[in-house]
Design a protein around this motif. Structure first.
Motif, PDB file in Angstrom:
ATOM      1  N   THR A 172       0.833  -1.196   0.000  1.00 31.21           N
ATOM      2  CA  THR A 172       0.000   0.000   0.000  1.00 31.21           C
ATOM      3  C   THR A 172       0.872   1.253   0.000  1.00 31.21           C
ATOM      4  OG1 THR A 172      -1.736  -1.185   1.184  1.00 31.21           O
ATOM      5  CG2 THR A 172      -1.857   1.214   1.206  1.00 31.21           C
ATOM      6  N   ALA A 197       1.238   6.668  -6.817  1.00 28.91           N
ATOM      7  CA  ALA A 197       0.138   7.611  -7.050  1.00 28.91           C
ATOM      8  C   ALA A 197       0.610   9.047  -6.827  1.00 28.91           C
ATOM      9  CB  ALA A 197      -1.037   7.281  -6.135  1.00 28.91           C
ATOM     10  N   LYS A 209      -1.557  12.121  -8.187  1.00 30.33           N
ATOM     11  CA  LYS A 209      -2.940  11.704  -7.955  1.00 30.33           C
ATOM     12  C   LYS A 209      -3.241  11.822  -6.463  1.00 30.33           C
ATOM     13  CE  LYS A 209      -3.139   7.571  -9.584  1.00 30.33           C
ATOM     14  NZ  LYS A 209      -3.341   6.286 -10.242  1.00 30.33           N
ATOM     15  N   LYS A 231      -5.497   9.985  -4.868  1.00 34.74           N
ATOM     16  CA  LYS A 231      -5.791   8.664  -4.303  1.00 34.74           C
ATOM     17  C   LYS A 231      -5.107   7.574  -5.118  1.00 34.74           C
ATOM     18  CE  LYS A 231     -10.350   9.627  -2.376  1.00 34.74           C
ATOM     19  NZ  LYS A 231     -11.744   9.213  -2.384  1.00 34.74           N
ATOM     20  N   ASP A 271      -5.050   3.868  -6.796  1.00 35.56           N
ATOM     21  CA  ASP A 271      -6.034   2.941  -7.342  1.00 35.56           C
ATOM     22  C   ASP A 271      -5.337   1.657  -7.776  1.00 35.56           C
ATOM     23  OD1 ASP A 271      -4.903   3.430  -9.886  1.00 35.56           O
ATOM     24  OD2 ASP A 271      -6.399   4.923 -10.400  1.00 35.56           O
ATOM     25  N   GLU A 272      -6.112   0.757  -8.390  1.00 32.67           N
ATOM     26  CA  GLU A 272      -5.566  -0.564  -8.740  1.00 32.67           C
ATOM     27  C   GLU A 272      -4.421  -0.476  -9.739  1.00 32.67           C
ATOM     28  OE1 GLU A 272      -9.025   0.225 -11.453  1.00 32.67           O
ATOM     29  OE2 GLU A 272      -8.824   0.221  -9.279  1.00 32.67           O
ATOM     30  N   ARG A 273      -4.416   0.547 -10.574  1.00 31.02           N
ATOM     31  CA  ARG A 273      -3.321   0.696 -11.548  1.00 31.02           C
ATOM     32  C   ARG A 273      -1.986   0.941 -10.844  1.00 31.02           C
ATOM     33  NH1 ARG A 273      -6.311   5.129 -14.957  1.00 31.02           N
ATOM     34  NH2 ARG A 273      -6.662   5.662 -12.801  1.00 31.02           N
ATOM     35  N   ASP A 274      -2.042   1.632  -9.715  1.00 30.78           N
ATOM     36  CA  ASP A 274      -0.813   1.889  -8.960  1.00 30.78           C
ATOM     37  C   ASP A 274      -0.256   0.589  -8.381  1.00 30.78           C
ATOM     38  OD1 ASP A 274      -0.998   4.725  -9.392  1.00 30.78           O
ATOM     39  OD2 ASP A 274      -2.573   4.747  -7.866  1.00 30.78           O
TER      40      ASP A 274
END
Length: 131
Positions: A67, A74, A79, A81, A83-86
């Motif tokens: 995380t 991110a 960014k 927040k 997200d799943e791409r990160d």
């Protein structure tokens, strides 16, 4: 109850100063599932509390690290927040992890679509369909 083990022997330096051990924040959240998984992977049906605690600590540490790394990615992309791409970017060089994350994301989407297909239409949905 939980086994005492070496961890319960006395406060560490941080705990003695009044700072809680961060791993205690999630203590017990995964215990039931980990016991089942450990048994499924060949451990004793009732693994020692100390063993489950250790595995839980490893899992929580891993989740925190992934995380943290995803949040760094991110932030580098400016960014607000993660997200799943990160997370995909973080595991991109490990084919097994990358494939597993992609599989889990796909299953999440399939489950979401299945739930929506069984959802009863609301008055708002019917209005949208008429337009």
């Amino acid at each position: 109850g939980r086994g005492g083990g070496a961890r319960g022997a006395g406060p560490s330096g941080k705990e003695a100063e009044g700072l809680d051990d961060p791993s205690d924040t999630y203590r017990g959240w995964f215990t039931k599932d980990l016991r089942i998984m450990m048994y499924g992977f060949g451990d004793h049906q009732c693994p020692l509390d100390e063993t489950v605690d250790l595995v839980e600590d490893i899992v929580v540490d891993y989740m925190r690290e992934m995380t943290r790394r995803g949040a760094e990615v991110a932030a580098e992309c400016l960014k607000a927040k993660m997200d799943e791409r990160d997370l995909l970017y973080v595991v991109r060089k490990d084919p097994a992890k990358f494939a597993r994350v992609k599989e889990l994301l796909l299953m999440q989407q399939v489950i979401k679509e299945a739930r929506n297909s069984f959802k009863e239409p609301t008055a708002e949905d019917e209005e949208e369909a008429e337009e």
